[in-house]
Design an enzyme around this catalytic site. Structure first.
Site, PDB file in Angstrom:
ATOM      1  N   LYS A  52      33.724  25.532 -19.319  1.00  0.00           N
ATOM      2  CA  LYS A  52      33.904  24.978 -20.662  1.00  0.00           C
ATOM      3  C   LYS A  52      32.922  23.850 -20.853  1.00  0.00           C
ATOM      4  CE  LYS A  52      36.869  25.609 -24.099  1.00  0.00           C
ATOM      5  NZ  LYS A  52      37.591  26.867 -24.356  1.00  0.00           N
ATOM      6  N   HIS A  59      34.125  32.864  -8.979  1.00  0.00           N
ATOM      7  CA  HIS A  59      34.594  34.037  -8.215  1.00  0.00           C
ATOM      8  C   HIS A  59      34.022  35.313  -8.814  1.00  0.00           C
ATOM      9  CE1 HIS A  59      37.815  36.040 -10.670  1.00  0.00           C
ATOM     10  NE2 HIS A  59      37.705  34.913 -11.337  1.00  0.00           N
TER      11      HIS A  59
HETATM   12  N1  GLU Z   1      36.225  29.283 -26.867  1.00  0.00           N
HETATM   13  C1  GLU Z   1      36.897  30.521 -26.719  1.00  0.00           C
HETATM   14  C2  GLU Z   1      38.037  30.382 -25.729  1.00  0.00           C
HETATM   15  O1  GLU Z   1      38.529  29.310 -25.494  1.00  0.00           O
HETATM   16  C3  GLU Z   1      35.935  31.658 -26.406  1.00  0.00           C
HETATM   17  C4  GLU Z   1      35.183  31.521 -25.139  1.00  0.00           C
HETATM   18  C5  GLU Z   1      34.115  32.601 -24.928  1.00  0.00           C
HETATM   19  O2  GLU Z   1      33.979  33.475 -25.759  1.00  0.00           O
HETATM   20  O3  GLU Z   1      33.427  32.506 -23.923  1.00  0.00           O
HETATM   21  O4  GLU Z   1      38.529  31.336 -25.189  1.00  0.00           O
END
Ligand code: GLU
Length: 473
Positions: free
Chosen positions: A108, A67
């Site tokens: 992720k 989005h």
């Molecule tokens: N791994 C971290 C989280 O779960 C940081 C993610 C990021 O900085 O993109 O928020």
């Protein structure tokens, strides 16, 4: 999904989402779109290990929502990685970014390995190969999808990722923005390393400064003197403990997977860290008492409990024994839905992961902006500010015929460095988000807890974004 959990991690995120959705005005189809994971890339690739054997590596990248572009979220290295977990964590990223007004969709990544069981060279090969798989499928890029550190990864892995990406995309001027959490020398930003822990501190401090909230919990206002327990001495746990201690809280216990230690007058996280480095364990720390099991620390009397490691550490088996007044979810998903219900019923205030650990991604956003602008924060204005402050000060001294003290002069003169601006931007972000969620919670007495209020906040923001975009015919 483990045996004793009736819901998978992704299902529990969906459950929380559905509970909150009833407090919003969005139509069913739009809610379904917000919830769904848009793209799921499940991959297998071979890597030759140091002993010459070939291992097939299982890895994922899930883009939950576009989005807003790019989408954003860390990459974890853990044996527990599976598609469901990565999907859940990607969804949480979408909601997290929305709450803190970071204009990214959620994503992720995960590689199913135990990083401790591999040499550095093997880890480098796995990371570089994973990155080239992402490049091949257009799953990485400063305007597409921007990974970052997560459980089991850090600056070193991010440096390998940016280097692999840049070498596969020669001439791409914004290549440094393909990943965040990089070392400073590779385009990282000062303040990223401590960002999640500092964000956890800013979020909880704001909650502790709310008179009505503290009154309900029977606690004095502020963080000074509050007893804190931290589970996990990784980057997030370490920095959470550090900022609470530096601001006058007492860290009475720290837990790691080999065990836990307790010290009534407070532990210093750096000393514990050094002790662990030297002995291989946090146990037997001078002056502290060993706790038989790591999990015992979760059940001790305290004001603030900070689970800062993996998901599901508080579940239906131990939730009833938790005695904390406030739980600050520094990790992603540290409570199962059953534990959540038990703890809410006990009157414990749960400050939810989805926004509380958003410090990491917030500062990642600052890093990405720095990479796109190709200039360090503060470079243009630091000297100007200092010159101006110096001028104002000398004018005041001339007019009043008085001189300010040396320490005060230094403070007034100081022009903002990169780290000052990053910390200040993070503080502003976390305070604003905490207040926004609390306002939503207070505005509707039917909203049962802060987590639901945070989801309502996220759903409304993502919903508005989708509604304004329109649905592509
Ligand atoms: N791994 C971290 C989280 O779960 C940081 C993610 C990021 O900085 O993109 O928020």
């Amino acid at each position: 999904m483990s045996d004793q959990q009736p819901y998978s991690f992704f299902q529990s995120v969906e459950k929380s989402f559905d509970r909150a959705a009833q407090f919003t005005k969005w139509e069913k189809g739009l809610l379904e779109q917000i919830k769904a994971c848009n793209s799921i890339y499940s991959m297998r690739f071979p890597v030759k290990m140091d002993d010459g054997s070939i291992e097939v590596i299982e890895a994922y990248r899930v883009q939950h929502s576009q989005h807003k572009s790019p989408c954003k979220g860390g990459i974890r290295f853990s044996e527990a990685v599976n598609q469901d977990e990565v999907m859940a964590l990607a969804s949480l990223m979408t909601y997290k970014c929305a709450i803190v007004n970071v204009p990214f969709g959620g994503a992720k990544g995960g590689i199913k390995i135990n990083p401790r069981a591999h040499s550095i060279y093997e880890l480098e090969k796995i990371t570089r190969r994973y990155t080239s798989e992402l490049v091949k499928k257009n799953f990485i890029g400063p305007g597409i999808d921007v990974p970052a550190p997560d459980y089991g990864t850090g600056e070193r892995e991010m440096a390998w990722i940016v280097d692999t990406y840049a070498s596969l995309k020669p001439g791409e001027i914004d290549a440094a923005g393909c990943v965040t959490g990089k070392p400073i020398t590779q385009g990282g930003v000062r303040g990223r390393k401590e960002a999640t822990g500092l964000g956890v501190f800013f979020g909880i401090r704001e909650v502790c400064n709310m008179t009505d909230v503290m009154e309900k919990l029977g606690l004095p206002v502020g963080v000074v003197g509050k007893k804190v327990i931290v589970q996990g001495l990784g980057n997030v746990g370490y920095h959470s403990a550090k900022f609470f201690r530096e601001h006058g809280s007492v860290v009475i216990a720290i837990a790691e997977y080999e065990g836990a230690i307790y010290k009534a007058d407070g532990l210093n996280e750096e000393e514990v860290f050094q002790h662990r480095k030297a002995t291989g364990s946090i146990l037997n720390f001078p002056g502290a008492t060993n706790l038989a099991k790591s999990g015992d620390a979760l059940e001790m009397e305290c004001d603030i409990l900070i689970p800062a490691a993996l998901e599901n550490v508080i579940n239906s088996t131990n939730a009833a024994n938790v005695k904390a007044k406030i739980i600050g979810e520094a990790a992603n998903g540290p409570l199962t839905p059953e534990a959540d219900e038990i703890l809410v019923a006990k009157g414990i205030l749960i400050v939810p992961d989805m926004y509380l650990n958003a410090g990491g991604v917030t500062v990642s956003y600052f890093e990405w902006l720095k990479n796109l602008s190709h200039v360090r924060y503060g470079r243009m204005e630091k000297r100007f500010t200092e010159n101006m402050n110096s001028h104002i000060l000398s004018q005041m001294e001339t007019l009043t015929n008085k001189k300010v003290g040396e320490a005060e002069r230094k403070f007034i003169m100081h022009g903002a460095e990169e780290v000052d601006l990053v910390h200040s931007g993070l503080e502003e972000t976390m305070i604003t988000a905490t207040r926004e969620i609390m306002e939503i919670w207070k505005s509707n007495p039917a909203i049962p807890d802060m987590r639901t209020a945070a989801y309502v906040c996220a759903i409304n923001k993502v919903g508005t974004s989708y509604a304004e975009l329109g649905i592509f015919p």
